[in-house]
Every structure is written in C-alpha cells, then in structure tokens.
Design a protein around this motif. Sequence first.
Motif, PDB file in Angstrom:
ATOM      1  N   ARG A 231       1.763   2.135  -9.490  1.00 33.53           N
ATOM      2  CA  ARG A 231       2.580   1.891  -8.288  1.00 33.53           C
ATOM      3  C   ARG A 231       3.430   3.113  -7.957  1.00 33.53           C
ATOM      4  O   ARG A 231       3.615   3.452  -6.778  1.00 33.53           O
ATOM      5  CB  ARG A 231       3.479   0.667  -8.479  1.00 33.53           C
ATOM      6  N   GLN A 232       3.958   3.778  -8.974  1.00 32.25           N
ATOM      7  CA  GLN A 232       4.758   4.981  -8.716  1.00 32.25           C
ATOM      8  C   GLN A 232       3.910   6.064  -8.045  1.00 32.25           C
ATOM      9  O   GLN A 232       4.390   6.788  -7.172  1.00 32.25           O
ATOM     10  CB  GLN A 232       5.351   5.512 -10.017  1.00 32.25           C
ATOM     11  N   LEU A 233       2.641   6.150  -8.437  1.00 32.67           N
ATOM     12  CA  LEU A 233       1.754   7.139  -7.823  1.00 32.67           C
ATOM     13  C   LEU A 233       1.548   6.850  -6.337  1.00 32.67           C
ATOM     14  O   LEU A 233       1.528   7.767  -5.506  1.00 32.67           O
ATOM     15  CB  LEU A 233       0.404   7.146  -8.551  1.00 32.67           C
ATOM     16  N   VAL A 234       1.445   5.583  -5.984  1.00 32.55           N
ATOM     17  CA  VAL A 234       1.141   5.192  -4.606  1.00 32.55           C
ATOM     18  C   VAL A 234       2.402   5.038  -3.751  1.00 32.55           C
ATOM     19  O   VAL A 234       2.374   5.338  -2.548  1.00 32.55           O
ATOM     20  CB  VAL A 234       0.327   3.875  -4.602  1.00 32.55           C
ATOM     21  N   GLU A 235       3.518   4.619  -4.355  1.00 35.19           N
ATOM     22  CA  GLU A 235       4.697   4.243  -3.583  1.00 35.19           C
ATOM     23  C   GLU A 235       5.851   5.230  -3.637  1.00 35.19           C
ATOM     24  O   GLU A 235       6.586   5.376  -2.651  1.00 35.19           O
ATOM     25  CB  GLU A 235       5.210   2.871  -4.057  1.00 35.19           C
ATOM     26  N   LEU A 274      -4.056  -1.243  -4.884  1.00 35.74           N
ATOM     27  CA  LEU A 274      -3.281  -0.035  -4.597  1.00 35.74           C
ATOM     28  C   LEU A 274      -4.110   1.048  -3.927  1.00 35.74           C
ATOM     29  O   LEU A 274      -3.545   1.932  -3.266  1.00 35.74           O
ATOM     30  CB  LEU A 274      -2.652   0.499  -5.884  1.00 35.74           C
ATOM     31  N   ILE A 275      -5.426   0.996  -4.082  1.00 40.59           N
ATOM     32  CA  ILE A 275      -6.281   1.965  -3.381  1.00 40.59           C
ATOM     33  C   ILE A 275      -6.192   1.718  -1.882  1.00 40.59           C
ATOM     34  O   ILE A 275      -6.018   2.648  -1.081  1.00 40.59           O
ATOM     35  CB  ILE A 275      -7.735   1.865  -3.869  1.00 40.59           C
ATOM     36  N   GLN A 276      -6.286   0.441  -1.495  1.00 37.52           N
ATOM     37  CA  GLN A 276      -6.151   0.090  -0.082  1.00 37.52           C
ATOM     38  C   GLN A 276      -4.747   0.393   0.427  1.00 37.52           C
ATOM     39  O   GLN A 276      -4.576   0.857   1.564  1.00 37.52           O
ATOM     40  CB  GLN A 276      -6.491  -1.386   0.123  1.00 37.52           C
ATOM     41  N   ASP A 277      -3.741   0.162  -0.398  1.00 41.40           N
ATOM     42  CA  ASP A 277      -2.360   0.478  -0.003  1.00 41.40           C
ATOM     43  C   ASP A 277      -2.189   1.973   0.246  1.00 41.40           C
ATOM     44  O   ASP A 277      -1.489   2.386   1.178  1.00 41.40           O
ATOM     45  CB  ASP A 277      -1.381   0.013  -1.090  1.00 41.40           C
ATOM     46  N   LYS A 282      -1.540   6.362   4.444  1.00 46.08           N
ATOM     47  CA  LYS A 282      -1.974   7.601   5.104  1.00 46.08           C
ATOM     48  C   LYS A 282      -2.375   7.348   6.563  1.00 46.08           C
ATOM     49  O   LYS A 282      -2.082   8.151   7.451  1.00 46.08           O
ATOM     50  CB  LYS A 282      -3.154   8.226   4.344  1.00 46.08           C
ATOM     51  N   GLU A 283      -2.998   6.192   6.816  1.00 47.63           N
ATOM     52  CA  GLU A 283      -3.383   5.847   8.187  1.00 47.63           C
ATOM     53  C   GLU A 283      -2.153   5.633   9.059  1.00 47.63           C
ATOM     54  O   GLU A 283      -2.105   6.087  10.208  1.00 47.63           O
ATOM     55  CB  GLU A 283      -4.249   4.587   8.172  1.00 47.63           C
ATOM     56  N   LEU A 309      -6.738  13.548  -0.594  1.00 52.43           N
ATOM     57  CA  LEU A 309      -7.977  13.170  -1.272  1.00 52.43           C
ATOM     58  C   LEU A 309      -7.655  12.398  -2.543  1.00 52.43           C
ATOM     59  O   LEU A 309      -6.955  12.903  -3.427  1.00 52.43           O
ATOM     60  CB  LEU A 309      -8.790  14.416  -1.608  1.00 52.43           C
ATOM     61  N   LEU A 310      -8.146  11.171  -2.620  1.00 55.62           N
ATOM     62  CA  LEU A 310      -8.012  10.347  -3.820  1.00 55.62           C
ATOM     63  C   LEU A 310      -9.408  10.091  -4.373  1.00 55.62           C
ATOM     64  O   LEU A 310     -10.248   9.473  -3.708  1.00 55.62           O
ATOM     65  CB  LEU A 310      -7.335   9.010  -3.489  1.00 55.62           C
TER      66      LEU A 310
END
Length: 525
Positions: A231-235, A274-277, A282-283, A309-310
């Motif tokens: 979550r820290q990586l994404v948020e 979290l991939i979709q998040d 980004k969108e 890029l993920l």
Amino acid sequence: MMNIRFLFALALTGLLMGVVAASDRAHPRSTGASTRLGSASHLTNEAEREASYWIAKAQNTLSEKLQQSAKLNANGNAKNIIFFLGDGMSIHTVTATRNLMGDSANQVSFEKFPYFGLSKTYCVDRQVADSACTATAYLGGVKANYGTIGVNAKVKRHDCTTGQNPDNFVDSIAKWAQDAGKDTGLVTTARVTHASPGGMYAHTANRDWENDAAVFSKSGCSAKSNVDIARQLVEWNVGKNLKVVMGGGRRNFINTTVNDEEGLPGKRTDGRNLIQDWLKDKETNNQQAAYVWSKKGLSLVDLDKTEYLLGLFANSHCPYNGDLERSNYKLVKPSLTEMTEAAIKVLQKNKNGYFLFVEGARIDMAHHDTRARKSLEDTVEFSRAIERAREMTSEEDTLIVVTSDHSHTMTINGYPYRDSAITGLSDSLGADGLPFTILSYANGPGFSSTYNEQTGRSEITAEQTENVRFEYPATVPLDSETHGGDDVGVFASGPFAQYFSGNYEQSNIPAMMARALNIGPYANI
C-alpha cells in the motif's frame, strides 16, 4: 679451520632441511592437502611465466589510473545515478564468479571500475545485518535496527506504535531526487515489496509486512494503523511517484480470492486490487502509464511515450537467472539486464536526470540455500546488467555505484589448481581420505551433504556438484544459511566516483551519492 666450519654449517643446513621435509610429510596440512589428486595442472597462459607479463600489466593499470585522475569532476555534478545492489554479494562471491566465467584472472564488469572501497554493514542492534536495516543505511543514510525499513533505531522490530510515528521516519535518496525534479525507479529480481527495494519508499517496523494480512499474522498489529508495504508503494508519495517499478510480488497487490495472470492467488485480505488502484491513480492524473506482467508485454510497451511503468513478472520472486536460461521461462520472463535496459529508457527522458536502484536479489537467496552455483550464475547476470547500463550511459554525467548489503558465509578453500572448476571438488583429499568441495559454508542446509550420523563426513562426487540444486557443505545445521558480518565492496564509475574509496560506514553511501547529484541534505557541501 674455515673449511671445517663451512662443512659443519653445510651439514647442519642439510639436517634442518631434512627435519622440515619430514615435518611436511608428517603434517600435510602445512601444504594445504593430505593427498593430491592427479598430476599438476598445466598453466593455460604461458605468458604468465614471464615477469615482464606482470610488469606490463601493472604499467597498463597505472596508466589507466593516471588518466582517470585527470578526468575527475571535469563536468561538475552528476546528472544521473544508477545504484546497483548485489544482495548478499560478498567479496568471495565476486571472486568465485570470476572463476565461473573462466579463470581467476578474469574480471566481472564492475571490477573494472576505477574506484573501490569497503563499507561496514552492521545494524545498530546486530553485528550481522539483514537486508532491511542495511537498506535504510545505503538508501537513507541512517543505521537502523534489524528487520526494520526506513525508520531510525528508536523503532524496534514489531513495534506497532513507535514505527507509525513520522518523527522516526528516514527519508531515502529517492525522495531527495524526486524533490530535486529527478525521476526515480527501481528494478529487482525479488518481490518489489521485499526489504531492499522497500528501502526506496517504505517506513515500517517489520520488513515482513508486505501485505495487510502479514501485519497481524507476523506481529499482531493492526493493518489499518500500520500501512503495509504494498500500500505504501501505491499510496504514499515516494512510492506512487516512482516512474519505474519492476520485479516480482504480484501476490501482495491482490486479494486471496483473486488469481493473478498465471493462475496463482494473492495474499491480501482487504479486498483491494492495488494494481488497479495504481492504474486509476495515473489515469486520474492524465499520466501515460503501463502495467505489464510478462516479457512479451514489456516488449510491446512504447517506452519513449511511457511516463510510468509497473512490471510485476512473478507471483513471488522472479526466477533464478540460471533457471531462466535452462527453461522456457526466458520466453516469458525478462532478465535483470532486460528490465534494467527498459528502466533506463523510461527514465532518461527527464532532462533533469534520474536515480535508478537495481537489485540482483537472488544472489542472496541461493546462498541461503547453500546452492552456490545458482548464486554465482545470478552474479554473472548482475554483472551483465551493469555492463549494459554503462554502455547505455555516459561516464561524463552518470555515476554508477555497485555494492552489496551484506556478505554470506561461503568461502573458497583447499588449494585447488588454477584451472579447477570453482563449483567442483578440490584437487586434494581431507585427512579422512574423502574429497571436499572448493566452496563451502559456515552453516546452513548443506550440513546434510557434509555429515552422516553413522559414518561421519559424507563422500561427495563430482557428479553431485554438477547439479545446480546441490547444497554445498556447511559446518552447522540450519534450515537457512546466515548472512556474514564482513565488510562488502563498493565499486564506482563516473562523476565523483573517487568519493567511494576507502573504508566507511554503509550509511555514508547515500550521502556521497547525494553530493554527486547535489541533492537533499548533502547538496552544496
């Protein structure tokens, strides 16, 4: 009288020589072997017999050093830094890799870099470090406690409360670079939420909190107040602003009720994807982003137009490079070199420059299993990725630093002949009349290959050592071999590379890199 003295001295010398010779026969360990196997090996490079060969080699090295000194800092600060970490890559590992490549006189790519130093790897609370406290040191510049990432030593592992306090957070060089307008990215062959890459963006009291379920199961803490690493990586700001994130670890981004692209389930229990998040974020911000999970998917991405890029190429860790080469995986999984090349292509578009972290993670994991051959194979690929990065960049504006987080207990021993395969048997026998391997460990699962309760030391054949899954001998039985506490090498090429000479704390490394880029708390010093 003089003749008598001379004869007496000559006789005494002969007597002493006889005693020494007898002693050598009685104590064969003084020559390093009880019994030699076969005849003496022939030297493959005849030129090495001549003193002139070594003198010319030294003169060439000296000439290169003088030229390098003349070029120091000619162009001011570095624009870019690529920081390569060989996880668990001890000096012994580098040395053994040379032999695997063909000969002890070989050099892996980064050994050709002009500057070399040693860093001290201990944690605040441990003599022998893990990959979490060291990540805080070499990326954040602060020594921490074993098992913690991105926090100071006030935080002990599993501390649900102190670890949440932002006053105890340690900023990484990734944040300093982002604040300076540079792009940042990470590449790893481990899960992208693992300890080493986590040092780029995470702040946590436990390296095992890679997903929400692990927060409670590993420490009994609340996953709501203790945000997991994925979550820290994404948020969180540093993680979500990384332009490139590539490695393994899909399972920490999806729920247990969801299977990934390869049919394997996730680890999360909060229902999040979290991939979709990450894609939605980004969108929302009108950013060109791509998520890929395979080598083919990566090849189809227009890297010149992609901002973010993920790439998550495995449910857990990426395959060992040797296994990649030996199987059809190489058709569906990118190598470390291929990921590194893609990352540079994305990041190099920023006119302000970039900071890229690249980890060869599975060097370490093979050592833990005492599977030395696999570790050395991954070190070869790690070297190949560095060589490719140096080819794609300029030594005038890009500093490349190569190091390790800690060592391992593998040693090279037994006085083998020069052309003996490093992964095979020594050219001598032990005092028990049995052969032994050139590589061995102080502890680990390889103990079962070493000792038998009924007969003592087990016999090892050359055929066994040719198996890539062979567990090399270990003295102390453990399920997983431990890290070593010795200093590790630091190799540097590019602007301010001379800073990395000498012996220093591991926590000095990000300070020297930041000074080269003129960013963060070490700018303008």
